[in-house]
Design a protein around this motif. Structure first.
Motif, PDB file in Angstrom:
ATOM      1  N   GLY A 260       7.933 -16.838 -73.696  1.00  0.00           N
ATOM      2  CA  GLY A 260       8.587 -17.796 -72.808  1.00  0.00           C
ATOM      3  C   GLY A 260      10.052 -17.994 -73.134  1.00  0.00           C
ATOM      4  N   ALA A 261      10.363 -18.061 -74.429  1.00  0.00           N
ATOM      5  CA  ALA A 261      11.759 -18.294 -74.843  1.00  0.00           C
ATOM      6  C   ALA A 261      12.665 -17.156 -74.380  1.00  0.00           C
ATOM      7  CB  ALA A 261      11.834 -18.446 -76.361  1.00  0.00           C
ATOM      8  N   ASN A 262      12.182 -15.920 -74.508  1.00  0.00           N
ATOM      9  CA  ASN A 262      12.995 -14.760 -74.097  1.00  0.00           C
ATOM     10  C   ASN A 262      13.138 -14.668 -72.581  1.00  0.00           C
ATOM     11  OD1 ASN A 262      13.911 -12.960 -76.449  1.00  0.00           O
ATOM     12  ND2 ASN A 262      11.822 -13.506 -77.015  1.00  0.00           N
ATOM     13  N   ILE A 263      12.075 -15.020 -71.856  1.00  0.00           N
ATOM     14  CA  ILE A 263      12.161 -15.052 -70.390  1.00  0.00           C
ATOM     15  C   ILE A 263      13.200 -16.090 -69.979  1.00  0.00           C
ATOM     16  CG2 ILE A 263      10.916 -15.742 -68.284  1.00  0.00           C
ATOM     17  CD1 ILE A 263       8.356 -14.553 -69.639  1.00  0.00           C
ATOM     18  N   ALA A 264      13.126 -17.277 -70.576  1.00  0.00           N
ATOM     19  CA  ALA A 264      14.057 -18.365 -70.237  1.00  0.00           C
ATOM     20  C   ALA A 264      15.504 -17.949 -70.485  1.00  0.00           C
ATOM     21  CB  ALA A 264      13.710 -19.611 -71.044  1.00  0.00           C
ATOM     22  N   LYS A 265      15.768 -17.360 -71.638  1.00  0.00           N
ATOM     23  CA  LYS A 265      17.151 -16.970 -71.984  1.00  0.00           C
ATOM     24  C   LYS A 265      17.676 -15.892 -71.030  1.00  0.00           C
ATOM     25  CE  LYS A 265      16.632 -18.175 -76.833  1.00  0.00           C
ATOM     26  NZ  LYS A 265      16.158 -17.659 -78.121  1.00  0.00           N
ATOM     27  N   HIS A 266      16.846 -14.897 -70.756  1.00  0.00           N
ATOM     28  CA  HIS A 266      17.262 -13.775 -69.916  1.00  0.00           C
ATOM     29  C   HIS A 266      17.614 -14.241 -68.498  1.00  0.00           C
ATOM     30  CE1 HIS A 266      17.319  -9.665 -68.320  1.00  0.00           C
ATOM     31  NE2 HIS A 266      16.483 -10.059 -67.359  1.00  0.00           N
ATOM     32  N   TYR A 267      16.708 -15.019 -67.901  1.00  0.00           N
ATOM     33  CA  TYR A 267      16.935 -15.417 -66.498  1.00  0.00           C
ATOM     34  C   TYR A 267      17.928 -16.571 -66.377  1.00  0.00           C
ATOM     35  CZ  TYR A 267      13.329 -12.085 -65.322  1.00  0.00           C
ATOM     36  OH  TYR A 267      12.617 -10.910 -65.186  1.00  0.00           O
ATOM     37  N   SER A 268      18.090 -17.372 -67.430  1.00  0.00           N
ATOM     38  CA  SER A 268      19.147 -18.398 -67.418  1.00  0.00           C
ATOM     39  C   SER A 268      20.507 -17.715 -67.387  1.00  0.00           C
ATOM     40  CB  SER A 268      19.057 -19.284 -68.669  1.00  0.00           C
ATOM     41  OG  SER A 268      17.896 -20.051 -68.632  1.00  0.00           O
ATOM     42  N   TYR A 269      20.628 -16.626 -68.148  1.00  0.00           N
ATOM     43  CA  TYR A 269      21.888 -15.867 -68.161  1.00  0.00           C
ATOM     44  C   TYR A 269      22.166 -15.285 -66.772  1.00  0.00           C
ATOM     45  CZ  TYR A 269      25.131 -12.024 -68.978  1.00  0.00           C
ATOM     46  OH  TYR A 269      26.200 -11.165 -68.881  1.00  0.00           O
ATOM     47  N   LEU A 270      21.141 -14.680 -66.155  1.00  0.00           N
ATOM     48  CA  LEU A 270      21.324 -14.105 -64.817  1.00  0.00           C
ATOM     49  C   LEU A 270      21.697 -15.198 -63.810  1.00  0.00           C
ATOM     50  CD1 LEU A 270      18.338 -11.564 -64.590  1.00  0.00           C
ATOM     51  CD2 LEU A 270      20.727 -11.062 -65.070  1.00  0.00           C
ATOM     52  N   ALA A 271      21.045 -16.355 -63.924  1.00  0.00           N
ATOM     53  CA  ALA A 271      21.342 -17.469 -63.012  1.00  0.00           C
ATOM     54  C   ALA A 271      22.789 -17.930 -63.182  1.00  0.00           C
ATOM     55  CB  ALA A 271      20.386 -18.631 -63.272  1.00  0.00           C
ATOM     56  N   SER A 272      23.254 -18.003 -64.421  1.00  0.00           N
ATOM     57  CA  SER A 272      24.629 -18.474 -64.669  1.00  0.00           C
ATOM     58  C   SER A 272      25.661 -17.521 -64.071  1.00  0.00           C
ATOM     59  CB  SER A 272      24.875 -18.661 -66.169  1.00  0.00           C
ATOM     60  OG  SER A 272      24.934 -17.402 -66.820  1.00  0.00           O
ATOM     61  N   LYS A 273      25.335 -16.222 -64.028  1.00  0.00           N
ATOM     62  CA  LYS A 273      26.259 -15.232 -63.466  1.00  0.00           C
ATOM     63  C   LYS A 273      26.243 -15.270 -61.928  1.00  0.00           C
ATOM     64  CE  LYS A 273      27.829 -13.666 -67.259  1.00  0.00           C
ATOM     65  NZ  LYS A 273      29.174 -14.162 -67.592  1.00  0.00           N
ATOM     66  N   GLN A 274      25.080 -15.555 -61.360  1.00  0.00           N
ATOM     67  CA  GLN A 274      24.948 -15.528 -59.897  1.00  0.00           C
ATOM     68  C   GLN A 274      25.289 -16.865 -59.250  1.00  0.00           C
ATOM     69  OE1 GLN A 274      21.022 -14.030 -58.840  1.00  0.00           O
ATOM     70  NE2 GLN A 274      21.166 -12.468 -60.421  1.00  0.00           N
ATOM     71  N   CYS A 275      25.284 -17.924 -60.059  1.00  0.00           N
ATOM     72  CA  CYS A 275      25.412 -19.265 -59.495  1.00  0.00           C
ATOM     73  C   CYS A 275      26.388 -20.093 -60.338  1.00  0.00           C
ATOM     74  CB  CYS A 275      24.016 -19.899 -59.471  1.00  0.00           C
ATOM     75  SG  CYS A 275      23.959 -21.573 -58.921  1.00  0.00           S
ATOM     76  N   PRO A 276      27.692 -19.767 -60.287  1.00  0.00           N
ATOM     77  CA  PRO A 276      28.650 -20.540 -61.073  1.00  0.00           C
ATOM     78  C   PRO A 276      28.667 -22.007 -60.618  1.00  0.00           C
ATOM     79  CG  PRO A 276      29.668 -18.568 -60.109  1.00  0.00           C
ATOM     80  CD  PRO A 276      28.335 -18.732 -59.461  1.00  0.00           C
ATOM     81  N   LEU A 277      28.676 -22.904 -61.592  1.00  0.00           N
ATOM     82  CA  LEU A 277      28.661 -24.347 -61.311  1.00  0.00           C
ATOM     83  C   LEU A 277      29.709 -25.050 -62.172  1.00  0.00           C
ATOM     84  CD1 LEU A 277      24.800 -24.972 -61.336  1.00  0.00           C
ATOM     85  CD2 LEU A 277      26.301 -25.415 -59.388  1.00  0.00           C
ATOM     86  N   PRO A 278      30.108 -26.271 -61.797  1.00  0.00           N
ATOM     87  CA  PRO A 278      31.023 -27.036 -62.669  1.00  0.00           C
ATOM     88  C   PRO A 278      30.440 -27.167 -64.071  1.00  0.00           C
ATOM     89  CG  PRO A 278      30.748 -28.127 -60.544  1.00  0.00           C
ATOM     90  CD  PRO A 278      29.784 -26.987 -60.561  1.00  0.00           C
ATOM     91  N   LYS A 279      31.322 -27.272 -65.066  1.00  0.00           N
ATOM     92  CA  LYS A 279      30.912 -27.218 -66.474  1.00  0.00           C
ATOM     93  C   LYS A 279      29.822 -28.234 -66.831  1.00  0.00           C
ATOM     94  CE  LYS A 279      32.791 -26.675 -71.085  1.00  0.00           C
ATOM     95  NZ  LYS A 279      33.959 -26.808 -71.963  1.00  0.00           N
ATOM     96  N   ASN A 280      29.903 -29.439 -66.273  1.00  0.00           N
ATOM     97  CA  ASN A 280      28.936 -30.482 -66.672  1.00  0.00           C
ATOM     98  C   ASN A 280      27.511 -30.202 -66.177  1.00  0.00           C
ATOM     99  OD1 ASN A 280      29.942 -31.036 -64.007  1.00  0.00           O
ATOM    100  ND2 ASN A 280      29.000 -33.053 -64.110  1.00  0.00           N
ATOM    101  N   VAL A 281      27.365 -29.278 -65.238  1.00  0.00           N
ATOM    102  CA  VAL A 281      26.012 -28.955 -64.732  1.00  0.00           C
ATOM    103  C   VAL A 281      25.699 -27.462 -64.832  1.00  0.00           C
ATOM    104  CG1 VAL A 281      25.721 -30.935 -63.189  1.00  0.00           C
ATOM    105  CG2 VAL A 281      26.910 -28.890 -62.358  1.00  0.00           C
ATOM    106  N   GLN A 282      26.406 -26.738 -65.687  1.00  0.00           N
ATOM    107  CA  GLN A 282      26.225 -25.279 -65.725  1.00  0.00           C
ATOM    108  C   GLN A 282      24.814 -24.866 -66.151  1.00  0.00           C
ATOM    109  OE1 GLN A 282      29.426 -24.027 -68.247  1.00  0.00           O
ATOM    110  NE2 GLN A 282      28.492 -24.778 -70.131  1.00  0.00           N
ATOM    111  N   HIS A 283      24.107 -25.742 -66.908  1.00  0.00           N
ATOM    112  CA  HIS A 283      22.723 -25.419 -67.302  1.00  0.00           C
ATOM    113  C   HIS A 283      21.748 -25.524 -66.137  1.00  0.00           C
ATOM    114  CE1 HIS A 283      23.294 -24.715 -71.493  1.00  0.00           C
ATOM    115  NE2 HIS A 283      23.801 -25.896 -71.725  1.00  0.00           N
ATOM    116  N   LEU A 284      22.232 -26.010 -64.979  1.00  0.00           N
ATOM    117  CA  LEU A 284      21.356 -26.151 -63.811  1.00  0.00           C
ATOM    118  C   LEU A 284      21.518 -24.997 -62.821  1.00  0.00           C
ATOM    119  CD1 LEU A 284      21.783 -29.991 -63.247  1.00  0.00           C
ATOM    120  CD2 LEU A 284      19.751 -28.832 -64.103  1.00  0.00           C
TER     121      LEU A 284
END
Length: 463
Positions: A260-284
């Motif tokens: 689960g941890a590796n799935i979360a890290k991998h797809y969180s990275y892909l999401a951050s590249k495809q969906c840039p957000l303001p710094k205070n909500v970048q984890h979303l």
């Protein structure tokens, strides 16, 4: 022709000079770099000529998407207004957790939200945060420990058995439970989960399969545990046909481990590249479920959730065998996951990050602390809470604060007062780190009804 595949090789094949080339090179270098260049180019040409044949393909599916309907990468702005929300036990929740929910409610994809009475701040969504979105999944809205869950087995044995067999039960937990990153069982058990096609079709999961196999039936560190305790059934009309009274129970809390941890890290990275957000909500950052990566994460997340269940089933099977008893009921639930559910007559993706599903009639277990009871509950189906309840008592003090504030002697005193034996466990998991579970339950009477309690007596944790 050089040995390494380059962008110009794909251009010669007829690939358009856009981002589809970068996507193709990325996929090839990540998953096919050991294969011969000629063979890859042959396949790439087939993808170019017949893209529909490769839609959903683990490696080429993303390339097809880049050719046919590229993912739009654009900076997303937050809305000025929040989606509708409800907060339960507001006076017991820290301000930072509330502000994290308020920010999440301004996402363009947010449809509704709720904060449970055990809530405290986390990464992205607060722990105890529930968020309904439109056709999008937020990897950090699910959390790093995908499918973290509770599982309670109730045995047809009198509660007095716990005192009479204290030493033997302690030894069972010491010798037959494994915790943390490196402990695994000497005798490995197979499970049908490893036959799942996702393990063969999704390259990331293929790489994680052996690690998942070795960690089956183990528990994580931190607040994960395996406990013997007293189950007190108080509801006459319970679903498991157990007469009102006290029984021996086995309660486990853990998730999907390294998988689960590796799935979360991998797809969180892909999401951050495809969906840039303001710094205070970048984890979303989210993944659109109509995209290749969104679909792949959904499959991987569900596999991780099923794997977490398999781990609990394995622990309970091992220990049940040693007890020589068959459980009369098992109550279990995820509390770090995303589901497709109907909210306000529309299908949404409901993220529960540290929240228990509480749809009408849904059974669950909400733990307290190692010296406080947990509660067996039945959901009341409250739509305002997005059919959710708390996942535990919730932290009152951070791990760092616990190390500054409490000592091992303080913990020993609490354990002695409550007649609890602890094996392992650090100061950061002191019982005093948690909110008062009875207050939390009082703040969610409109969300769940109580069927009984589980009181820990012998607790096993990491360290």
């Amino acid at each position: 022709m050089g040995k390494k595949l380059k962008g110009k090789d794909l251009i010669k094949l007829g690939f358009p000079q856009n981002n589809s080339i970068n996507i193709a090179l990325g996929q090839i270098h990540r998953y096919r770099k050991k294969e011969k260049k000629d063979r890859i180019l042959e396949e790439a040409k087939e993808v170019l000529l017949n893209p529909e044949k490769f839609q959903g393909n683990a490696i080429w599916g993303k390339v097809v998407e880049g050719l046919v309907k590229p993912v739009e990468v654009q900076m997303h702005k937050l809305r000025n207004t929040r989606a509708p929300f409800s907060i339960y036990g507001e006076n017991e929740i820290d301000e930072q957790a509330k502000f994290q929910l308020y920010d999440a409610l301004k996402l363009p994809i947010a449809k509704a939200g709720a904060l449970m009475p055990d809530a405290h701040s986390g990464y992205g969504l607060p722990i105890g945060g529930v968020l309904a979105t439109e056709n999008a999944v937020i990897p950090y809205g699910v959390g790093l420990d995908i499918g973290c869950r509770m599982s309670l087995s109730i045995y047809p044995m009198k509660a007095s058995y716990l005192q009479g067999k204290q030493h033997q039960l302690e030894n069972i937990l010491k010798e037959h439970t494994k915790f943390g990153m490196y402990e695994t069982h000497r005798q490995k058990h197979d499970h049908e989960i490893f036959e799942r096609e996702e393990f063969n079709e999704i390259p990331l999961l293929k790489k994680l399969k052996m690690k998942a196999y070795s960690q089956l039936g183990t528990s994580g560190s931190g607040n994960h545990f395996v406990e013997f305790g007293v189950v007190d059934i108080t509801d006459v009309n319970n679903e498991f046909n157990a007469p009102v009274g006290q029984y021996v129970g086995l309660l486990t809390h853990s998730g999907s481990r390294a998988l689960g941890a590796n799935i979360a890290k991998h797809y969180s990275y892909l999401a951050s590249k495809q969906c840039p957000l303001p710094k205070n909500v970048q984890h979303l950052a989210w993944l659109d479920l109509n995209t290749h990566d969104g679909q792949e994460y959904w499959l991987a997340m569900n596999l991780a959730g099923d794997y977490a269940k398999a781990c609990h089933d394995n622990i309970h099977k091992r220990i049940g065998k040693l007890l020589g008893s068959k459980s009369i009921a098992t109550i279990e639930n995820h509390h770090n996951f995303a589901w497709k559910e109907t909210i306000n007559d529309e299908e949404h993706i409901v993220h529960r990050k540290g929240a228990t599903p509480a749809g009408k009639g849904a059974l669950g277990i909400i733990p307290g602390s190692m010296v406080a009871p947990g509660f067996i509950v039945r959901g009341l189906g409250n739509e305002d809470s997005l059919f959710s309840a708390s996942h535990g008592a919730g932290r009152k003090h951070s791990r760092r604060k616990c190390k500054e504030k409490f000592t091992k002697s303080d913990i020993k005193h609490q354990l002695k007062m409550n007649g609890v034996t602890l094996i392992g466990g650090g100061v950061d998991e002191a019982p005093m780190a948690y909110k008062n579970i009875k207050k939390v339950m009082a703040n969610q009477q409109e969300l769940v009804e109580v069927l009984g309690t589980f009181t820990p007596k012998i607790v096993r944790m990491d360290r």
